[in-house]
Design a protein around this motif. Structure first.
Motif, PDB file in Angstrom:
ATOM      1  N   TRP A  85      99.900  48.413   8.958  1.00  0.00           N
ATOM      2  CA  TRP A  85      99.515  47.600  10.960  1.00  0.00           C
ATOM      3  C   TRP A  85      99.831  49.001  12.064  1.00  0.00           C
ATOM      4  O   TRP A  85     100.609  49.126  11.862  1.00  0.00           O
ATOM      5  CB  TRP A  85     100.766  46.478  10.421  1.00  0.00           C
ATOM      6  N   VAL A  86      99.092  48.402  13.112  1.00  0.00           N
ATOM      7  CA  VAL A  86      99.620  49.508  14.709  1.00  0.00           C
ATOM      8  C   VAL A  86     101.165  49.970  14.411  1.00  0.00           C
ATOM      9  O   VAL A  86     101.512  50.370  14.298  1.00  0.00           O
ATOM     10  CB  VAL A  86      99.359  48.354  15.470  1.00  0.00           C
ATOM     11  N   ARG A  87     101.968  48.695  14.051  1.00  0.00           N
ATOM     12  CA  ARG A  87     103.241  48.553  14.129  1.00  0.00           C
ATOM     13  C   ARG A  87     103.744  47.452  13.182  1.00  0.00           C
ATOM     14  O   ARG A  87     103.055  46.982  12.952  1.00  0.00           O
ATOM     15  CB  ARG A  87     103.893  48.000  15.777  1.00  0.00           C
ATOM     16  N   PRO A  88     105.083  47.684  12.979  1.00  0.00           N
ATOM     17  CA  PRO A  88     105.767  46.824  11.804  1.00  0.00           C
ATOM     18  C   PRO A  88     105.501  45.199  12.112  1.00  0.00           C
ATOM     19  O   PRO A  88     105.414  44.657  13.951  1.00  0.00           O
ATOM     20  CB  PRO A  88     107.514  47.234  11.751  1.00  0.00           C
ATOM     21  N   LEU A  89     104.879  44.712  11.310  1.00  0.00           N
ATOM     22  CA  LEU A  89     104.284  43.156  11.701  1.00  0.00           C
ATOM     23  C   LEU A  89     105.380  42.573  11.004  1.00  0.00           C
ATOM     24  O   LEU A  89     105.981  42.551  10.252  1.00  0.00           O
ATOM     25  CB  LEU A  89     103.544  42.658  10.913  1.00  0.00           C
ATOM     26  N   LYS A  90     106.633  41.639  12.202  1.00  0.00           N
ATOM     27  CA  LYS A  90     107.426  40.740  11.760  1.00  0.00           C
ATOM     28  C   LYS A  90     107.071  39.561  11.461  1.00  0.00           C
ATOM     29  O   LYS A  90     108.190  38.869  10.962  1.00  0.00           O
ATOM     30  CB  LYS A  90     108.315  41.174  13.099  1.00  0.00           C
ATOM     31  N   ARG A  91     106.488  38.446  11.907  1.00  0.00           N
ATOM     32  CA  ARG A  91     106.272  37.076  11.902  1.00  0.00           C
ATOM     33  C   ARG A  91     104.368  36.845  12.178  1.00  0.00           C
ATOM     34  O   ARG A  91     103.629  37.325  12.792  1.00  0.00           O
ATOM     35  CB  ARG A  91     107.265  36.288  12.864  1.00  0.00           C
ATOM     36  N   ILE A  92     104.115  35.426  10.951  1.00  0.00           N
ATOM     37  CA  ILE A  92     102.880  35.523  11.377  1.00  0.00           C
ATOM     38  C   ILE A  92     103.260  33.917  11.689  1.00  0.00           C
ATOM     39  O   ILE A  92     103.732  32.922  10.714  1.00  0.00           O
ATOM     40  CB  ILE A  92     102.143  35.919   9.707  1.00  0.00           C
ATOM     41  N   LEU A  93     102.290  33.344  12.512  1.00  0.00           N
ATOM     42  CA  LEU A  93     101.971  31.928  12.830  1.00  0.00           C
ATOM     43  C   LEU A  93     101.132  31.655  12.479  1.00  0.00           C
ATOM     44  O   LEU A  93      99.699  32.445  13.214  1.00  0.00           O
ATOM     45  CB  LEU A  93     102.744  31.546  14.204  1.00  0.00           C
ATOM     46  N   PHE A  94     100.213  30.531  11.476  1.00  0.00           N
ATOM     47  CA  PHE A  94      99.770  30.164  11.325  1.00  0.00           C
ATOM     48  C   PHE A  94      99.790  28.743  10.628  1.00  0.00           C
ATOM     49  O   PHE A  94      99.824  28.042   9.901  1.00  0.00           O
ATOM     50  CB  PHE A  94     100.153  31.092   9.340  1.00  0.00           C
ATOM     51  N   LEU A  95      98.736  27.984  11.787  1.00  0.00           N
ATOM     52  CA  LEU A  95      98.502  26.812  12.001  1.00  0.00           C
ATOM     53  C   LEU A  95      96.762  26.204  12.034  1.00  0.00           C
ATOM     54  O   LEU A  95      96.365  26.767  12.069  1.00  0.00           O
ATOM     55  CB  LEU A  95      99.435  25.780  13.178  1.00  0.00           C
ATOM     56  N   PHE A 109     100.471  30.464   3.289  1.00  0.00           N
ATOM     57  CA  PHE A 109     100.411  32.204   3.435  1.00  0.00           C
ATOM     58  C   PHE A 109     101.748  32.811   3.589  1.00  0.00           C
ATOM     59  O   PHE A 109     102.581  32.959   3.859  1.00  0.00           O
ATOM     60  CB  PHE A 109      99.518  31.941   4.477  1.00  0.00           C
ATOM     61  N   GLU A 110     101.447  33.890   2.128  1.00  0.00           N
ATOM     62  CA  GLU A 110     102.758  35.249   2.296  1.00  0.00           C
ATOM     63  C   GLU A 110     102.402  35.908   2.441  1.00  0.00           C
ATOM     64  O   GLU A 110     100.689  36.296   1.265  1.00  0.00           O
ATOM     65  CB  GLU A 110     103.319  34.299   0.975  1.00  0.00           C
ATOM     66  N   LEU A 111     102.574  37.555   2.996  1.00  0.00           N
ATOM     67  CA  LEU A 111     101.840  38.640   2.605  1.00  0.00           C
ATOM     68  C   LEU A 111     103.161  39.632   2.481  1.00  0.00           C
ATOM     69  O   LEU A 111     103.941  40.022   4.310  1.00  0.00           O
ATOM     70  CB  LEU A 111     100.918  38.991   4.227  1.00  0.00           C
ATOM     71  N   GLU A 112     102.672  40.404   1.601  1.00  0.00           N
ATOM     72  CA  GLU A 112     104.932  41.047   0.735  1.00  0.00           C
ATOM     73  C   GLU A 112     105.802  40.759   1.748  1.00  0.00           C
ATOM     74  O   GLU A 112     106.105  41.678   2.782  1.00  0.00           O
ATOM     75  CB  GLU A 112     103.892  42.205   1.441  1.00  0.00           C
ATOM     76  N   GLY A 113     105.853  39.357   1.871  1.00  0.00           N
ATOM     77  CA  GLY A 113     107.228  38.929   2.155  1.00  0.00           C
ATOM     78  C   GLY A 113     107.516  38.108   3.433  1.00  0.00           C
ATOM     79  O   GLY A 113     108.299  37.380   4.119  1.00  0.00           O
TER      80      GLY A 113
END
Length: 710
Positions: A144-154, A162-166
């Protein structure tokens, strides 16, 4: 219908990548929806320094069931073909139907809940996202462009599993790094998401942040009697650096205004991301600047302004030193000496050798552009000198501009200084053209040296890669030629480039340079090699250069509204004179607008010749048969047309030549309708077919009319 909301929250996304990322997010998700048969009412992506978001309205809660029809082999097809088809569709033969003698499989695909489809879509998009540069963080396997911290998915107000590597999707996001509450907060839809961000000092919409910056920057300038020097590129970048932009007016030491304004603006823009300011009354640079903070200051911004002014002063102090050092007497000659040891390209020699080529090309071009040869030679000779200056070493984007200032300071002729200043123009489709004949000439020589040189060593653009910006150079040359209405045969310029290498080096170092036999000035091929490096043949390079220019020009002309088939007809002749080519195009379109006589005359003759597979005989058979009256009439009309066309082509009156061809329609129609062209007598047949060939040959100096629909 339901709403989808996605936010990918990360560390800071580089400003230059943000708008492209938003477009890619929309495009990739739109492609996934289309492939899944999901329609929607609207989609919009948003981007800010730490988040990439997407809202999609009007999605169905579940996919509709569909029936897919797959065509199989015909009835009676071999057993192997039927067996293969059955394996493909996963059915038995008794489940197939026959339509019009063909086996058909109808496969029922039940509808799926949209929420069950979405996770795979998002996963694929994340894993294949086309960031220009990306990284892996920790133990993650994806980039990813920079470390991905959080995913909001509604979806429809509920969290999509949904889960992506923790990283587990949730309904949580967070606001401004410093001004926000510091705690993650929950959202239920896009409205609450956008409202919650604003309450936590984040303006989600990149376009809205631009408006905020521009409005407030104009306001603080107006209060000080100044005007903002607007810069759209900088505005987009600054909007990508700040989630809660707060423009402020800073002060600059007036002593720095002795620097050229380009130096001040470039230093502000490049190093500090400041906007420059001009005095409202004089229009000159004012001793102020606009900075954009990402916080709400508690002291009205005094400390922020003071600190930024201090940093800018240090930058501009360097500029003052460079300016003084660069303006010392004799610097042009010292810089040119430095260029002797500076490599332009390993296969094309040093910068000094490049300057020599530009001078040679410019001197050749001067009589064509009508420029003063002595001024052109001097301007071309000094054009690249500022590359060795301190200022251009610090600010490479000021090359040429600084050379013009140094030329003014050295007392060089104004036309020469302007040519040095403008010889890089135009640097893009929105950039202005060089003004004046001397500047035009040197700008052409500079771009042509780049183009021909890299084509000569086989370094041509491929696909989307163009490391030497040759497409931009070609477009610049085309704009100059068309605007100045210059007669500039491209193959002749390739010749001049090659001859320069020969005259400059072969005579002095025959061990390193070898020139094959030159038959005469024209389309001959030869190869120059320098210390084992071969140049492509002149024939090859001239042809490739012409094709390269024609591709660029054809796109330009198509965008200007010219019909594709008419363009193909004119470009088919590979005329290397751009001005002459466009004159032919304009004439052809003008005559075509008057009716279809031109095309029908050519097509009837050409189609008949094609139908009998006619070729010109080496010796025409003789015949004692008297010609038909209609044949005699066509001969007379053709001779008259040939004279008109020949005279018109000599004066480049292409419309007159085409009208002469169009005037033959009645004679050609009468001949083909009333005369047996494909007669049994070989002599008669050859004479009549040659007559039709003569009609077709009339347009060969203008366009290939067979390519025009009609």
């Amino acid at each position: 219908m339901a709403q989808l909301l996605i936010e990918l929250f990360s560390e800071e996304i580089p400003a230059r990548m943000q708008l492209g990322a938003a477009r890619d997010f929309e495009r990739l998700m739109g492609t996934k929806f289309a492939a899944s048969g999901l329609s929607f009412a609207g989609m919009k992506a948003y981007v800010s320094p730490r988040r990439l978001a997407l809202v999609v309205d009007g999605l169905p809660v579940e996919q509709a069931a569909v029936t897919e029809e797959v065509k199989g082999p015909r009835e009676g097809a071999p057993e192997q073909a039927m067996a293969g088809f059955l394996r493909k569709v996963g059915l038995n033969q008794d489940q197939l139907v026959v339509e019009n003698g063909v086996w058909m499989a109808r496969i029922e695909k039940p509808g799926r809940r949209t929420v069950d489809v979405l996770p795979d879509m998002l996963r694929e998009v994340i894993l294949s996202f086309p960031w220009p540069k990306s990284m892996r963080s920790g133990t993650s396997s994806f980039r990813w462009v920079r470390p991905l911290k959080r995913i909001l998915f509604l979806f429809d107000g509920a969290v999509v599993p949904f889960e992506l590597e923790g990283i587990v999707a949730s309904n949580l996001t967070q606001g401004h790094r410093f001004l926000g509450s510091g705690e993650a907060f929950a959202v239920s839809d896009f409205d609450s998401y956008q409202k919650g961000l604003r309450e936590n000092f984040v303006i989600l919409d990149h376009a809205e942040r631009q408006v905020v910056i521009l409005d407030k920057a104009r306001s603080v300038c107006a209060a000080a009697g100044c005007e903002l020097i607007e810069d759209q590129g900088l505005l987009e970048e600054v909007a990508g650096l700040n989630e809660w932009p707060v423009p402020m007016l800073g002060d600059m030491d007036p002593q720095f205004l002795t620097l050229p304004p380009e130096v001040i603006k470039t230093s502000m823009r490049t190093h500090q991301k400041y906007f420059a300011v001009r005095d409202s009354k004089t229009g000159k640079m004012a001793p102020h600047f606009v900075l954009v903070a990402n916080i709400e200051p508690t002291d009205d911004g005094s400390e922020i302004r003071r600190g930024n002014a201090k940093v800018l002063s240090a930058r501009l102090s360097d500029g003052v030193f460079f300016w003084k050092e660069d303006n010392r007497a004799g610097n042009f000659d010292q810089w040119l000496t430095k260029l002797e040891g500076t490599t332009f390209h390993v296969k094309l020699g040093t910068m000094k050798q490049r300057v020599e080529r530009i001078v040679a090309l410019a001197k050749h071009l001067a009589p064509i552009t009508g420029a003063d040869v002595a001024k052109v030679e001097q301007a071309a000779y000094y054009a690249k000198a500022d590359l060795a200056s301190y200022m251009v070493g610090e600010f490479p984007e000021l090359q040429g501009v600084m050379g013009g200032y140094y030329a003014d300071a050295a007392g060089l002729d104004r036309e020469v200084a302007d040519a040095i200043r403008q010889h890089y123009k135009p640097q893009g489709p929105s950039d202005s053209l060089p003004e004046g004949k001397v500047a035009t000439t040197v700008a052409l020589a500079d771009k042509l040296d780049t183009l021909i040189g890299f084509f000569a060593i086989g370094e041509k653009p491929t696909g989307s890669k163009d490391p030497y910006a040759l497409r931009r150079s070609a477009l610049g040359v085309l704009r100059i030629i068309r605007d100045s209405k210059l007669r500039l045969p491209l193959s002749q310029l390739v010749w001049e480039y090659y001859v320069h290498w020969y005259q400059t080096y072969v005579a002095f170092d025959e061990h390193d340079f070898v020139l094959s036999k030159v038959v005469g000035r024209g389309s001959e091929s030869f190869v120059i090699s320098h210390i084992g490096i071969e140049f492509q043949s002149l024939n090859s390079v001239a042809s490739d250069i012409l094709d390269f220019f024609n591709d660029r020009l054809k796109v330009q002309l198509r965008e200007e509204g010219h019909a594709p088939d008419v363009l193909d007809a004119v470009f088919a002749l590979k005329d290397d004179d751009i001005l002459r080519l466009t004159k032919k195009l304009d004439a052809l379109e003008a005559v075509l607008a008057q009716g279809d006589d031109l095309i029908q005359t050519h097509k009837r003759a050409a189609n008949f010749l094609s139908s009998v597979k006619w070729t010109m005989p080496a010796t025409a058979p003789e015949s004692s048969v008297e010609p038909d009256e209609l044949e005699i009439a066509l001969v007379a009309a053709l001779l008259k047309a040939q004279d008109r066309v020949k005279t018109a082509l000599q004066t480049e009156n292409y419309a007159e030549a085409l009208q002469a061809i169009a005037a033959l329609r009645q004679n050609v129609d009468g001949f083909l309708d009333g005369v047996l062209v494909n007669a049994e007598d070989a002599g008669v047949r050859a004479a009549r077919l040659n007559l039709l060939a003569g009609v077709c040959a009339l347009s060969t100096g203008i366009a290939d009319l067979s390519r025009i629909a009609g």
